[in-house]
Design a protein around this motif. Sequence first.
Motif, PDB file in Angstrom:
ATOM      1  N   LEU A 116       0.771  -1.242   0.033  1.00  0.00           N
ATOM      2  CA  LEU A 116       0.000  -0.037   0.192  1.00  0.00           C
ATOM      3  C   LEU A 116       0.771   1.132  -0.071  1.00  0.00           C
ATOM      4  O   LEU A 116       1.953   1.437   0.723  1.00  0.00           O
ATOM      5  CB  LEU A 116      -0.985  -0.028   1.177  1.00  0.00           C
ATOM      6  CG  LEU A 116      -1.988   1.052   1.227  1.00  0.00           C
ATOM      7  CD1 LEU A 116      -2.812   1.278   0.416  1.00  0.00           C
ATOM      8  CD2 LEU A 116      -2.429   1.227   3.003  1.00  0.00           C
ATOM      9  N   ALA A 118       0.945   5.807  -0.321  1.00  0.00           N
ATOM     10  CA  ALA A 118       0.284   7.063  -0.409  1.00  0.00           C
ATOM     11  C   ALA A 118       1.293   8.130  -0.781  1.00  0.00           C
ATOM     12  O   ALA A 118       2.446   8.095  -0.530  1.00  0.00           O
ATOM     13  CB  ALA A 118      -0.237   7.391   1.038  1.00  0.00           C
ATOM     14  N   VAL A 224      -4.204  -0.379   5.719  1.00  0.00           N
ATOM     15  CA  VAL A 224      -4.793   0.727   5.427  1.00  0.00           C
ATOM     16  C   VAL A 224      -5.000   1.554   6.912  1.00  0.00           C
ATOM     17  O   VAL A 224      -4.985   2.711   7.090  1.00  0.00           O
ATOM     18  CB  VAL A 224      -6.473   0.828   4.961  1.00  0.00           C
ATOM     19  CG1 VAL A 224      -7.200   1.725   4.977  1.00  0.00           C
ATOM     20  CG2 VAL A 224      -6.100   0.145   3.655  1.00  0.00           C
ATOM     21  N   GLY A 252      -3.503   7.403  -3.259  1.00  0.00           N
ATOM     22  CA  GLY A 252      -3.176   6.219  -2.927  1.00  0.00           C
ATOM     23  C   GLY A 252      -3.145   5.198  -3.757  1.00  0.00           C
ATOM     24  O   GLY A 252      -3.655   5.373  -5.080  1.00  0.00           O
ATOM     25  N   MET A 253      -2.509   4.047  -3.749  1.00  0.00           N
ATOM     26  CA  MET A 253      -2.046   2.930  -4.737  1.00  0.00           C
ATOM     27  C   MET A 253      -1.860   1.669  -4.270  1.00  0.00           C
ATOM     28  O   MET A 253      -1.183   1.640  -3.074  1.00  0.00           O
ATOM     29  CB  MET A 253      -1.077   3.419  -5.757  1.00  0.00           C
ATOM     30  CG  MET A 253      -0.783   2.312  -6.826  1.00  0.00           C
ATOM     31  SD  MET A 253       0.640   2.638  -8.148  1.00  0.00           S
ATOM     32  CE  MET A 253      -0.073   3.873  -9.284  1.00  0.00           C
ATOM     33  N   VAL A 254      -2.560   0.837  -4.567  1.00  0.00           N
ATOM     34  CA  VAL A 254      -2.158  -0.542  -4.290  1.00  0.00           C
ATOM     35  C   VAL A 254      -1.359  -1.302  -5.211  1.00  0.00           C
ATOM     36  O   VAL A 254      -1.978  -1.472  -6.443  1.00  0.00           O
ATOM     37  CB  VAL A 254      -3.410  -1.321  -3.764  1.00  0.00           C
ATOM     38  CG1 VAL A 254      -2.923  -2.999  -3.307  1.00  0.00           C
ATOM     39  CG2 VAL A 254      -4.172  -0.728  -2.853  1.00  0.00           C
ATOM     40  N   ASP A 274      -8.198   9.294  -3.448  1.00  0.00           N
ATOM     41  CA  ASP A 274      -8.550   8.551  -4.598  1.00  0.00           C
ATOM     42  C   ASP A 274      -7.294   7.548  -4.872  1.00  0.00           C
ATOM     43  O   ASP A 274      -6.072   7.662  -4.536  1.00  0.00           O
ATOM     44  CB  ASP A 274      -8.606   9.317  -5.817  1.00  0.00           C
ATOM     45  CG  ASP A 274      -9.707  10.557  -5.857  1.00  0.00           C
ATOM     46  OD1 ASP A 274     -10.921   9.904  -5.384  1.00  0.00           O
ATOM     47  OD2 ASP A 274      -9.838  11.599  -6.731  1.00  0.00           O
ATOM     48  N   TYR A 275      -7.937   6.550  -5.002  1.00  0.00           N
ATOM     49  CA  TYR A 275      -6.699   5.221  -5.582  1.00  0.00           C
ATOM     50  C   TYR A 275      -6.570   5.582  -7.113  1.00  0.00           C
ATOM     51  O   TYR A 275      -7.645   5.444  -7.828  1.00  0.00           O
ATOM     52  CB  TYR A 275      -7.229   3.848  -5.186  1.00  0.00           C
ATOM     53  CG  TYR A 275      -7.245   3.580  -3.890  1.00  0.00           C
ATOM     54  CD1 TYR A 275      -6.153   3.167  -3.277  1.00  0.00           C
ATOM     55  CD2 TYR A 275      -8.351   3.483  -2.683  1.00  0.00           C
ATOM     56  CE1 TYR A 275      -6.030   3.058  -1.855  1.00  0.00           C
ATOM     57  CE2 TYR A 275      -8.282   3.195  -1.496  1.00  0.00           C
ATOM     58  CZ  TYR A 275      -7.000   2.883  -1.109  1.00  0.00           C
ATOM     59  OH  TYR A 275      -6.933   2.548   0.337  1.00  0.00           O
ATOM     60  N   ASP A 277      -4.573   4.241 -10.780  1.00  0.00           N
ATOM     61  CA  ASP A 277      -3.942   2.997 -11.289  1.00  0.00           C
ATOM     62  C   ASP A 277      -2.618   3.275 -12.116  1.00  0.00           C
ATOM     63  O   ASP A 277      -2.090   2.363 -12.535  1.00  0.00           O
ATOM     64  CB  ASP A 277      -5.005   2.393 -12.306  1.00  0.00           C
ATOM     65  CG  ASP A 277      -5.357   3.328 -13.546  1.00  0.00           C
ATOM     66  OD1 ASP A 277      -4.669   4.398 -13.518  1.00  0.00           O
ATOM     67  OD2 ASP A 277      -6.114   3.316 -14.247  1.00  0.00           O
ATOM     68  N   PRO A 288       0.355  -0.423 -10.688  1.00  0.00           N
ATOM     69  CA  PRO A 288       0.049  -1.505  -9.575  1.00  0.00           C
ATOM     70  C   PRO A 288       0.773  -2.761  -9.849  1.00  0.00           C
ATOM     71  O   PRO A 288       1.419  -3.271  -8.880  1.00  0.00           O
ATOM     72  CB  PRO A 288      -1.254  -1.563  -9.767  1.00  0.00           C
ATOM     73  CG  PRO A 288      -1.983  -0.405 -10.139  1.00  0.00           C
ATOM     74  CD  PRO A 288      -0.917  -0.116 -11.264  1.00  0.00           C
TER      75      PRO A 288
END
Length: 306
Positions: A116, A118, A224, A252-254, A274-275, A277, A288
């Motif tokens: 995860l 940020a 998270v 954010g990004m996963v 916002d997540y 891509d 990702p």
Amino acid sequence: MLKEAAAIIAPVLTELFNNSLEYEEFPKAWQLGYTIPLYKSDDPQSSNNYRLITRLPALSKIFERVIYRHVYGFLRTNNLICKNQSGLVPHDSSVNQLISIVDFIANSLNEGNRLLAAFLDSSKAFDKVSHSGLLVKLRSKGLLDSLIRWFDSYLSFRCIVSMVDGNTSDELSVACGVPQGSILGPLLFLIYIDDLPLSVRSTCKLFADDVSLYITATDITTAVKVMNQDLAGIAAWSVKWVLFLNVKKCAGMVFTLDPLATVPLLVINNIQLDYVDKHTHLGLILAPSLSWKEHHTKKYCTTWDG
């Protein structure tokens, strides 16, 4: 001219510099900056589309270089600069940080975990530095009181004038921020932001005012939760030291090889992040899955005609 005349003027400048340190006062004549607006793009009638370049007296920069070498040498020798800071640091670079970040992400993915992240953005951080807060942080680094008082004089009573098409504006006093165009400015900002990583448990990477957080997520819900606690800590730090986040530009990004249907929300100051891509960090487009297709397509592919 200064290099050619060095042998003759060096003794005079040395005496001047030593007097400044002895009396703990920076010459007032060197505190006036001349700003020149450089057009960037879009509407030329909008002041937001110009970047300001500040010119300072050359002699002041010679003096600042001397102070810089001593202060930075003291901080480096005593390990008083955050090791995760790669911006504005001699012998470090964006490449070093990107290699470290990509290696961290790749190791997490190779181990079957998610990661995860940020990415945080500040609003004109260099211009918002509190002078009183900066003096507190200089003192916390162990600098002599006499040097702290010299820095107080260095920062105080600064003014700028704007020059456009040969016309010069009235002087405007500058009550905050590190002096633009100066030698000491970048170092002072590094000292000001240096303790930010102490507010978090995640891996924190700094590149000047760019802040990114990373945490390996064996369980995304727990990750998270920890990240949100870190974001709350950074938000509190930013309020205390008057370096406010531009939440609209934070994201954010996963990183994962197995995309999730849903991911719990990341929040700063009750605002959801916002997540994304993809995210461009220091010129590198991160995806990702850590695929380089997007970066390669945008940066290097060329369309040939015929």
